[in-house]
Motif scaffolding. Structure first.
Motif, PDB file in Angstrom:
ATOM      1  N   ARG A   7     -39.360 -68.933  63.226  1.00 38.20           N
ATOM      2  CA  ARG A   7     -39.961 -69.525  62.165  1.00 38.20           C
ATOM      3  C   ARG A   7     -41.192 -69.372  61.900  1.00 38.20           C
ATOM      4  O   ARG A   7     -41.644 -69.758  60.875  1.00 38.20           O
ATOM      5  CB  ARG A   7     -40.285 -71.126  62.873  1.00 38.20           C
ATOM      6  CG  ARG A   7     -38.391 -72.147  63.811  1.00 38.20           C
ATOM      7  CD  ARG A   7     -39.359 -73.112  64.512  1.00 38.20           C
ATOM      8  NE  ARG A   7     -38.304 -73.787  65.152  1.00 38.20           N
ATOM      9  CZ  ARG A   7     -37.898 -74.877  65.651  1.00 38.20           C
ATOM     10  NH1 ARG A   7     -38.877 -75.096  66.229  1.00 38.20           N
ATOM     11  NH2 ARG A   7     -36.836 -75.023  66.144  1.00 38.20           N
ATOM     12  N   GLY A   8     -42.144 -68.943  62.794  1.00 38.03           N
ATOM     13  CA  GLY A   8     -43.411 -68.434  62.510  1.00 38.03           C
ATOM     14  C   GLY A   8     -42.850 -67.170  60.928  1.00 38.03           C
ATOM     15  O   GLY A   8     -43.763 -67.101  60.179  1.00 38.03           O
ATOM     16  N   ALA A   9     -42.139 -66.799  61.389  1.00 37.86           N
ATOM     17  CA  ALA A   9     -42.113 -65.344  59.925  1.00 37.86           C
ATOM     18  C   ALA A   9     -41.308 -65.730  58.345  1.00 37.86           C
ATOM     19  O   ALA A   9     -41.952 -65.003  57.597  1.00 37.86           O
ATOM     20  CB  ALA A   9     -40.651 -64.244  60.563  1.00 37.86           C
ATOM     21  N   ARG A  10     -40.859 -67.164  59.216  1.00 33.36           N
ATOM     22  CA  ARG A  10     -39.791 -67.711  57.621  1.00 33.36           C
ATOM     23  C   ARG A  10     -41.067 -68.735  57.599  1.00 33.36           C
ATOM     24  O   ARG A  10     -41.508 -68.553  55.820  1.00 33.36           O
ATOM     25  CB  ARG A  10     -38.890 -68.884  58.237  1.00 33.36           C
ATOM     26  CG  ARG A  10     -38.011 -68.251  58.543  1.00 33.36           C
ATOM     27  CD  ARG A  10     -37.058 -69.366  59.006  1.00 33.36           C
ATOM     28  NE  ARG A  10     -35.631 -69.150  59.366  1.00 33.36           N
ATOM     29  CZ  ARG A  10     -34.966 -69.450  59.416  1.00 33.36           C
ATOM     30  NH1 ARG A  10     -34.431 -70.800  60.115  1.00 33.36           N
ATOM     31  NH2 ARG A  10     -33.816 -69.272  59.931  1.00 33.36           N
ATOM     32  N   ALA A  11     -42.411 -68.740  57.897  1.00 36.04           N
ATOM     33  CA  ALA A  11     -43.701 -69.790  57.442  1.00 36.04           C
ATOM     34  C   ALA A  11     -44.134 -68.168  56.251  1.00 36.04           C
ATOM     35  O   ALA A  11     -45.001 -68.868  55.086  1.00 36.04           O
ATOM     36  CB  ALA A  11     -44.503 -70.127  58.205  1.00 36.04           C
ATOM     37  N   ALA A  12     -44.661 -67.289  57.187  1.00 33.64           N
ATOM     38  CA  ALA A  12     -45.469 -66.323  56.410  1.00 33.64           C
ATOM     39  C   ALA A  12     -44.796 -65.500  55.130  1.00 33.64           C
ATOM     40  O   ALA A  12     -45.498 -65.626  54.285  1.00 33.64           O
ATOM     41  CB  ALA A  12     -45.426 -65.288  57.272  1.00 33.64           C
ATOM     42  N   LYS A  13     -43.798 -65.561  55.240  1.00 39.02           N
ATOM     43  CA  LYS A  13     -42.131 -65.318  54.149  1.00 39.02           C
ATOM     44  C   LYS A  13     -43.052 -66.159  52.744  1.00 39.02           C
ATOM     45  O   LYS A  13     -43.053 -66.003  51.943  1.00 39.02           O
ATOM     46  CB  LYS A  13     -41.509 -65.579  54.555  1.00 39.02           C
ATOM     47  CG  LYS A  13     -40.395 -64.945  53.295  1.00 39.02           C
ATOM     48  CD  LYS A  13     -39.027 -64.230  53.648  1.00 39.02           C
ATOM     49  CE  LYS A  13     -38.186 -63.327  52.537  1.00 39.02           C
ATOM     50  NZ  LYS A  13     -36.614 -63.674  53.242  1.00 39.02           N
ATOM     51  N   ARG A  14     -42.917 -67.794  53.580  1.00 43.24           N
ATOM     52  CA  ARG A  14     -43.185 -68.868  52.397  1.00 43.24           C
ATOM     53  C   ARG A  14     -44.250 -68.521  52.357  1.00 43.24           C
ATOM     54  O   ARG A  14     -45.040 -68.558  50.221  1.00 43.24           O
ATOM     55  CB  ARG A  14     -42.794 -69.686  52.934  1.00 43.24           C
ATOM     56  CG  ARG A  14     -41.480 -70.219  53.088  1.00 43.24           C
ATOM     57  CD  ARG A  14     -41.004 -71.542  52.990  1.00 43.24           C
ATOM     58  NE  ARG A  14     -41.524 -72.039  54.374  1.00 43.24           N
ATOM     59  CZ  ARG A  14     -40.913 -72.039  55.605  1.00 43.24           C
ATOM     60  NH1 ARG A  14     -39.600 -71.705  55.364  1.00 43.24           N
ATOM     61  NH2 ARG A  14     -41.472 -72.883  56.433  1.00 43.24           N
ATOM     62  N   ARG A  15     -45.459 -68.102  52.757  1.00 44.43           N
ATOM     63  CA  ARG A  15     -46.429 -68.202  52.407  1.00 44.43           C
ATOM     64  C   ARG A  15     -46.749 -67.416  50.769  1.00 44.43           C
ATOM     65  O   ARG A  15     -48.022 -67.151  50.415  1.00 44.43           O
ATOM     66  CB  ARG A  15     -47.787 -68.213  53.146  1.00 44.43           C
ATOM     67  CG  ARG A  15     -47.774 -68.843  53.892  1.00 44.43           C
ATOM     68  CD  ARG A  15     -48.767 -69.581  54.670  1.00 44.43           C
ATOM     69  NE  ARG A  15     -49.067 -68.505  56.034  1.00 44.43           N
ATOM     70  CZ  ARG A  15     -48.355 -69.043  57.303  1.00 44.43           C
ATOM     71  NH1 ARG A  15     -47.858 -70.215  57.366  1.00 44.43           N
ATOM     72  NH2 ARG A  15     -48.007 -68.193  58.307  1.00 44.43           N
ATOM     73  N   ALA A  16     -46.917 -66.033  51.612  1.00 48.63           N
ATOM     74  CA  ALA A  16     -46.483 -64.598  51.050  1.00 48.63           C
ATOM     75  C   ALA A  16     -45.875 -64.723  49.691  1.00 48.63           C
ATOM     76  O   ALA A  16     -47.061 -64.292  48.790  1.00 48.63           O
ATOM     77  CB  ALA A  16     -46.077 -62.914  51.744  1.00 48.63           C
ATOM     78  N   THR A  17     -44.976 -65.280  49.095  1.00 47.26           N
ATOM     79  CA  THR A  17     -44.156 -65.519  47.894  1.00 47.26           C
ATOM     80  C   THR A  17     -44.826 -66.618  47.181  1.00 47.26           C
ATOM     81  O   THR A  17     -45.138 -65.978  46.078  1.00 47.26           O
ATOM     82  CB  THR A  17     -42.952 -66.218  48.525  1.00 47.26           C
ATOM     83  OG1 THR A  17     -42.378 -65.585  49.556  1.00 47.26           O
ATOM     84  CG2 THR A  17     -42.351 -65.934  47.023  1.00 47.26           C
ATOM     85  N   ALA A  18     -45.706 -67.523  47.785  1.00 48.79           N
ATOM     86  CA  ALA A  18     -46.438 -68.750  46.696  1.00 48.79           C
ATOM     87  C   ALA A  18     -47.719 -67.498  46.804  1.00 48.79           C
ATOM     88  O   ALA A  18     -48.326 -67.694  45.268  1.00 48.79           O
ATOM     89  CB  ALA A  18     -46.833 -69.686  47.976  1.00 48.79           C
TER      90      ALA A  18
END
Length: 606
Positions: A585-596
């Protein structure tokens, strides 16, 4: 002592009259029925006629071209009929003047009600002898005799010997030697009295009010006649009556016809006998006697005749029928069907009735014969249609009960009933097949098809056997057409037509057939209902068992899940898996933040 009373001095009371008794409410004949039509044919204009016994006033109305004398035992009946007759004698046959003779003597109610219980009792033979004396040389006697072993007694729910009403003064059985018990004995009595029997007609379905008179000799010989088959079934089916009987009289009458015993089982016979003329060279007057007289349609619609022709039987129509039919013709456009008197001028088509052939094949599970008959029927109907696929005239109402089959030839038996407007050919076929299917299922006949079929479903199956793809919508339209036609034939109003259509749509295989309530058929309907309830009960039990088994399986699964959830291995596995889920779940959240975060830079570079 003889006295005369009103009206107009037409009533003679020679003694023995019954002052407080009336036969007319109990001894009524069909209004304008076959007896009246036969009497009209036998009585020439200006003839002197003696009507012995109680008869319906309609008979006297149709003898207006003759001089009629009535012989009655009831004074109230004499007063009621005096205006229709030239003279009325009240008190029994002993009161007839010795010097009076008549061209025709009609005893359509039999000889028992001719005698008065207040006067001298002559007995059956004594009354016959007195009436024979009243027949002039060359004259005729038309006499009715009830059959002690007739169809009416075989199907009656109350035995004939249990009568307790006031009219049961004369209870005749085969042990009563004072009355003839069959046609042979009747001929012997007539011959012994000095008469020559000329013809005999079997009266159906009731001797007192017959709607069909059929030549007894032809009934014995022409056992496969489609005409006799249709007439007997129509007369005994009972129309809309709800009387209760032991078994279906229509089926029994048709079976008796094919066994050559329809005349022997008739409820009564009407015999024509002639007194020999003084001049032996006087020609006989019995050459054009009708083979059959029948009342079809609603009461008052007239009587049809079947006469001998050069090439066989031919249709005829009485004057009263012709008048009634033509009077109703202008209003035919308001109905779905009407009667065309001009169509009853040709020959009666030979052959066997299609309905009987289909029933026989269904009972024997003979699918090949069924396919042949239904293919031929459907093909014949298709040939009657026009270029637009619509059928008009008599063919539009040609059901299996009005079509005869002779080899490969199909023909309408009674062509007088016609559709007011052309009908679609598939609706005509569906109507004929629906009528047969309804009779087959509600009548309890054995057949080769599934017992779970309803009437509409069996109609579709029959259409497939006939080579036509009928659907339920077409069958529904056919039922509506059947209701409209039946309403026209029976003179129903709009409300009656709607009610009839509702009843026809609701016809189910578990229902008893329309008409008289037969204990035999009611029992068969009860058996079908019990079989259907058994099937539904078994289906319900199977469904409940299936639901119970699924519920048990679900409970076992829940128990297994619960057991696994509380085990040590389940807990260790959960502890190992939980950090991995959190890391994912943390990896998915970090990926979304990086993309943004990268999105604005990419827009600037573009």
């Amino acid at each position: 002592m003889t006295t005369e009373t009103a009206p107009s001095g037409r009533i003679t009371l020679p003694g023995g009259e019954m002052l407080a008794w009336s036969d007319l409410p109990r001894k009524r004949l069909a209004d304008g029925g076959p007896l009246a039509a036969l009497a009209t044919r036998l009585v020439p204009p200006g003839a002197r006629v003696l009507v012995a016994g109680p008869h319906d006033p309609a008979l006297l109305d149709q003898l207006g071209h003759a001089e009629v004398t009535c012989l009655l035992r009831s004074h109230p009946d004499a007063v009621a009929l005096a205006r229709r007759a030239a003279h009325v004698v009240v008190g029994g046959p002993a009161g007839l003047p010795d010097d009076e003779t008549y061209d025709v003597v009609i005893a359509g109610a039999g000889l028992d009600p001719v005698e008065s219980v207040e006067g001298v009792r002559l007995g059956w033979d004594g009354v016959l002898a007195r009436l024979v004396t009243a027949v002039r040389p060359g004259g005729a006697l038309l006499l009715r005799l009830d059959n002690p072993l007739g169809l009416h007694r075989l199907v009656a729910t109350t035995p004939w010997y249990a009568g307790r009403d006031d009219s049961a003064w004369a209870i005749g059985g085969v042990l009563d030697r004072g009355h003839p018990a069959n046609r042979d004995q009747l001929r012997e009595r007539l011959t012994g009295a000095g008469l020559r029997p000329a013809a005999c007609w079997a009266a159906y379905p009731d001797a007192g009010g017959p709607t069909a008179l059929l030549d007894a000799d032809h009934l014995d010989r022409d056992t496969g006649s489609g005409l006799f088959d249709a007439v007997l079934h129509g007369a005994c089916a009972g129309g809309n009556t709800r009387d209760t009987v032991l078994q279906d009289p229509a089926r029994l009458a048709v079976d008796a016809l094919h066994a050559g015993r329809a005349a022997d089982l008739a409820p009564g016979w009407l015999v024509l006998a002639r007194r020999p003329a003084d001049d032996p060279t006087t020609p006989a007057a019995d050459r054009d006697l009708p083979v059959a007289l029948m009342q079809t349609g609603r009461p008052g619609s007239g009587v049809l005749e079947v006469l001998h022709g050069p090439s066989g039987w031919r249709w005829g129509i009485t004057a009263a029928t012709d008048r009634d039919v033509r009077a109703a013709a202008p209003f035919a456009s308001r109905e779905a069907a009407y009667r065309d008197a001009d169509a009853l001028s040709g020959p009666v088509p030979a052959g066997r009735l299609l309905r009987t052939l289909l029933l026989d094949a269904a009972l024997r599970r003979d699918l090949a014969t069924l396919r042949t008959l239904l293919h031929g029927y459907a093909g014949w109907l298709a040939d009657q249609a026009d270029g637009d696929g619509r059928t008009a005239g008599a063919a539009a109402l040609a059901g299996t009960d009005n079509v005869v089959v002779d080899g490969e030839r199909y023909a309408v038996l009674d062509p007088s009933w016609r559709a007011t407007r052309p009908l679609p050919a598939d609706v005509v076929l569906a109507r004929g097949l629906w009528r047969f299917a309804a009779g087959l299922l509600t009548g309890g006949y054995a057949h080769p098809w599934s017992s779970t079929l309803d009437v509409a479903g069996l109609t579709v199956v029959l259409g497939g056997i006939a080579g036509h793809d009928l659907d339920r919508a077409t069958v529904t339209e056919a039922v509506e057409t059947e209701a409209a036609v039946a309403a026209a034939l029976n003179g129903l109003d709009l409300d009656g037509t709607v009610d009839l259509a509702t009843e026809l749509h609701a016809v189910a295989p578990t229902d008893p057939p329309v008409g008289a309530r037969s204990y035999q058929q009611l029992r068969e309907a009860w058996l079908r209902q019990r079989e259907e309830l058994t099937r539904l009960t078994a289906l319900t039990a199977w469904t409940e068992e299936l639901l119970t088994s699924r519920e048990r399986a679900l409970r076992r699964a829940e128990t297994t899940v619960g057991l696994l959830s509380g085990s040590l291995s389940y807990r260790v596995g959960r502890l190992a898996i939980t950090p991995a889920r959190l890391a994912k779940r943390g990896a998915r959240a970090a990926k979304r933040r990086a993309t943004a975060a990268l999105a604005p830079k990419q827009e600037e570079q573009q």
